[in-house]
Write a protein that holds these residues in place. Sequence first.
Motif, short mmCIF file in Angstrom:
data_model
loop_
_atom_site.label_atom_id
_atom_site.label_comp_id
_atom_site.label_asym_id
_atom_site.label_seq_id
_atom_site.Cartn_x
_atom_site.Cartn_y
_atom_site.Cartn_z
N UNK A 205 -44.96 -34.16 72.77
CA UNK A 205 -44.66 -35.50 73.59
C UNK A 205 -46.03 -35.73 74.26
N UNK A 206 -46.51 -37.13 73.72
CA UNK A 206 -47.73 -37.41 74.36
C UNK A 206 -47.63 -37.95 75.72
N UNK A 207 -48.33 -37.53 76.69
CA UNK A 207 -48.27 -37.50 78.12
C UNK A 207 -49.20 -38.80 78.44
N UNK A 208 -50.23 -38.95 77.54
CA UNK A 208 -51.19 -40.00 77.78
C UNK A 208 -52.65 -39.38 78.10
N UNK A 209 -53.47 -40.08 78.19
CA UNK A 209 -54.77 -39.46 78.66
C UNK A 209 -55.34 -38.15 77.87
N UNK A 210 -54.82 -37.92 76.64
CA UNK A 210 -55.01 -36.81 75.99
C UNK A 210 -54.27 -35.68 76.33
N UNK A 211 -53.23 -35.77 77.18
CA UNK A 211 -52.40 -34.81 77.45
C UNK A 211 -51.25 -34.83 76.78
#
Length: 264
Positions: A205-211
Amino acid sequence: MIRITLFFVVFLAGCAPSITDTDFFREHPTETNLEDTWVELGVIKDGRLTIHLSAPDSLRIGASLLWAEATVDGFPVSDGSFTVLARWVAGTQMVVTPLGAVKLAGTDTPGRFEGTPLFVAPHGEEGHWQLQITYAAAGESGEAILAADIQSSIWVQYTDGYYVSWVQPVRPATGLDVIEFALHRLVEEDFVPLENARIDLFPWMDMGAGQGHSTPYEAPVHVSNGRYRGSVNFIMSGGWEMTVFIERPGAAQDTVQFNGFTVY
């Protein structure tokens, strides 16, 4: 006499789902909630028996839920036998999809039977789809053919001459669930199961901002006829992707990705 009425209209209701402002959602499509769409597939009439074929969403490549709602003189049928066979046709060529005919099961809704056919088309070829409906209820029995509009999707991937189909869950949801894939090779007009593979997964799951983060799972193992079953515990709703690693004797490891699906 059997009469068939076909419908090709999608009824839309409600609002589009909200989109989280992350890299994942900007780059990948989001599925529509079951309540947002309704598709009427056709009507079969045979004597006093009427069968309405419908789906809670557009039928798609991969596994798709559909319903048969049977009535006699307007009253729900409590007992009956209904099977659906999905087949791809191009000229004189006819390909029956890998898992064969699906027997529809009764539901809590009176007169409604449901099942999940698997739609897999020959890679790179043009053709059209048919649903072969076999029924026996209320003293009537027969067979009917309905034309079907099947949408493209992420749920069947093609690699190194074979097909990797996501069979279940049809609508991923949070919590522990069975996950199943089917591996088949198309030989002329027949799908042949691949039964000696080893599968591993990487849910993300991509949380955005590389997280981002993964989630607990048990790798699928072969159960029968090219079907591999395990489990996955999606710990959050939202946008996910699934990488599938496949090892076969004497072959290099294959990697396929199911990117851009929603967990509800």
